[in-house]
Design an enzyme around this catalytic site. Structure first.
Site, PDB file in Angstrom:
ATOM      1  N   HIS A 169     -73.795 -22.999   5.356  1.00 22.19           N
ATOM      2  CA  HIS A 169     -72.992 -22.823   4.142  1.00 22.19           C
ATOM      3  C   HIS A 169     -71.954 -23.927   3.959  1.00 22.19           C
ATOM      4  O   HIS A 169     -71.429 -24.100   2.860  1.00 22.19           O
ATOM      5  CB  HIS A 169     -72.294 -21.460   4.170  1.00 22.19           C
ATOM      6  CG  HIS A 169     -73.236 -20.309   4.008  1.00 22.19           C
ATOM      7  ND1 HIS A 169     -73.378 -19.613   2.823  1.00 22.19           N
ATOM      8  CD2 HIS A 169     -74.104 -19.730   4.870  1.00 22.19           C
ATOM      9  CE1 HIS A 169     -74.281 -18.663   2.962  1.00 22.19           C
ATOM     10  NE2 HIS A 169     -74.737 -18.709   4.203  1.00 22.19           N
ATOM     11  N   ASP A 381     -66.196 -29.230   0.412  1.00 22.70           N
ATOM     12  CA  ASP A 381     -66.631 -27.844   0.337  1.00 22.70           C
ATOM     13  C   ASP A 381     -68.151 -27.796   0.281  1.00 22.70           C
ATOM     14  O   ASP A 381     -68.776 -28.639  -0.384  1.00 22.70           O
ATOM     15  CB  ASP A 381     -66.063 -27.154  -0.908  1.00 22.70           C
ATOM     16  CG  ASP A 381     -65.633 -25.723  -0.642  1.00 22.70           C
ATOM     17  OD1 ASP A 381     -66.114 -25.137   0.344  1.00 22.70           O
ATOM     18  OD2 ASP A 381     -64.818 -25.189  -1.416  1.00 22.70           O
TER      19      ASP A 381
END
Length: 491
Positions: A169, A381
């Site tokens: 992720h 991110d």
């Protein structure tokens, strides 16, 4: 469901719940975060299982608590017991003092303590033990994130054969950064023990393939498209990119309810109908919150005509509050908020509103509905679902998304968002100014492009594409078993 039916098992560091002690009793709290948001609707009532640590000590009998929640959730929970030493070495240590900063390009924050890797290796073995106990070789085991990169390797060491997929992720770093990891060979080899390794973006997968070809002689990637093959040592491993998303329909539908409209009006009234710029982040150095506040200071300095017209609402969700580094970051953020408000506030107007707590879903949707601009500017991110949630909840279709080019979401939303370098505070200020003055037609055109993309490539597309690549299965191969009112059951 039938006893011998094939199941989908999700494995993550944390269960979608946590156990909190209240005196002599334990209370169940629903989990937070992108993975819970993404996977809970998918597993619900499909006969799936979720394996993870529930947040309690190893001396707690987890069975009754997990069984109670499983009945309500519509999927079965299995707990992995971890000691305090496990949590310190595996989670606080290797996961969050080594992998997290290194993979987010902040090597200066890494602590390469040798004992951390040993703990990480041992705890991955504990997860492998639980998987072996509750699954069969016919089940599909989907392992999530950087905490559990050794699970497939540990399963094989124990003589257990499972069909395994792994999804990262967070970003995967480029070769020159990954090489700084003392256990680089162990980690890359462990990832190659999965049948499929999935990433958020093409760039992440490219970085991974470069590391494989450099560190693992004899392994060669081939193919084109989202999923490619890696051949080596008599095996074929797949590597792909699958940008995670949200349940677009669910967020959009909630944002269009009368309750959401009324709460949104209350929010707007509370800010005297001024235009709002929204930031919503977990407390972490990767989110770029201090840089964002400096951009707000620059905006009000460079464009004084915007004073008293807009306010930044910065929501910070508490995280790792006991870690000194995060305590210092919180103090820095609060200091910047105080400085900016002290410099620019006028009677009846405050430039920055700071909220340090979890907002419930209803509150968050109200802020999404109400804010003219969303400021999503992480320094790095993996994806960032806040950007997608904001777009889904923008019912008027005229909001503006200012998005960091270093967020994974930028690859999908670049045609609609205003992309910025979060380190360039003047550039971010200019983007906010541009968004504020952007014509209605341009705002609607940009938002329409983003909403179309997020609607098409939603959370169910993400799951379906991963399952198809990993196991040749579709989400519909795990049909819902029954329908329950989960909104009520999970509070």
């Amino acid at each position: 469901m039938p006893k011998n039916a094939v199941r989908l098992l999700v494995v993550s560091n944390r269960l979608p719940i946590s156990l909190k002690r209240d005196g002599d009793e334990w209370e169940i709290e629903s989990g937070k975060g992108g993975l819970v948001t993404a996977m809970a609707p998918v597993l619900r009532n499909r006969g799936g299982d979720w394996i993870g640590w529930p947040g309690a000590g190893s001396d707690v009998d987890l069975g009754p608590y997990l069984a109670e929640y499983s009945k309500k959730a519509g999927y079965t929970l299995h707990g992995v017991n971890l000691t305090e030493d496990d949590v310190q070495g595996f989670y606080q240590g290797f996961s969050n003092e080594v992998i997290w900063p290194l993979f987010h390009d902040v090597q200066s924050r890494c602590n390469f303590a040798p004992e951390y890797f040993k703990s990480y290796y041992d705890v991955n073995g504990k997860f492998a033990d639980v998987i072996a106990q509750v699954s069969t070789p016919d089940d599909y085991v989907w392992v999530h994130d950087y905490h559990l990169m050794h699970v497939a390797s540990r399963l094989k060491e124990k003589g257990e054969t499972r069909r395994t997929g792994f999804f990262l992720h967070i970003p995967f770093p480029p070769l020159d950064i990954f090489l700084k990891l003392p256990w680089r060979h162990q980690v890359i080899r462990a990832l190659l023990d999965f049948d499929l390794v999935g990433f958020q973006t093409f760039r992440d997968r490219r970085n991974f393939l470069q590391c494989v070809t450099t560190l693992c002689k004899g392994y060669k990637p081939s193919g084109r498209g989202p999923v490619v093959q890696i051949r080596g040592e008599g095996r074929v491993i797949k590597a792909g990119y699958f940008p995670i998303s949200i349940d677009y329909k669910d967020f959009s539908s909630q944002a269009r309810t009368r309750a959401a409209a009324e709460l949104g009006d209350q929010v707007h009234d509370a800010f005297r109908r001024r235009d709002l710029v929204l930031g919503a982040d977990r407390l972490d150095y990767s989110k770029g919150i201090p840089e964002r506040l400096e951009a707000m200071r620059m905006l009000l300095t460079k464009y004084p005509e915007l004073r008293e017209k807009i306010s930044l609402v910065q929501v910070v969700v508490p995280s790792r509050e006991k870690v000194p580094e995060y305590q210092n970051m919180k103090r820095r953020i609060e200091s910047l908020v105080s400085e900016i408000n002290g410099e620019f506030s006028e009677p009846g107007w405050v430039p920055v509103y700071y909220i340090f707590r979890n907002l419930d879903r209803n509150e968050l949707v109200a802020y999404y509905r109400t804010s003219k601009v969303a400021l999503v500017t992480p320094l790095r991110d993996g994806m960032n679902l806040v950007a997608k949630e904001y777009c889904a909840c923008n019912v008027t279709g005229d909001g503006v998304l200012v998005l960091s080019e270093f967020a994974g979401a930028a690859a999908q939303l670049q045609r609609g968002a205003l992309l910025v370098n979060p380190h360039d505070v003047e550039g971010v200020a200019d983007a906010i100014y541009r968004g504020y003055h952007m014509s209605l037609d341009e705002r609607r055109s940009r938002m329409h492009k983003m909403q179309t993309t997020i609607r098409k490539f939603d959370i169910y597309w993400w799951v379906d594409s991963f399952l198809k690549a990993a196991f040749g299965k579709h989400l519909d191969d795990f049909p819902p078993q029954e329908v329950v009112d989960y909104h009520t059951s999970e509070g």
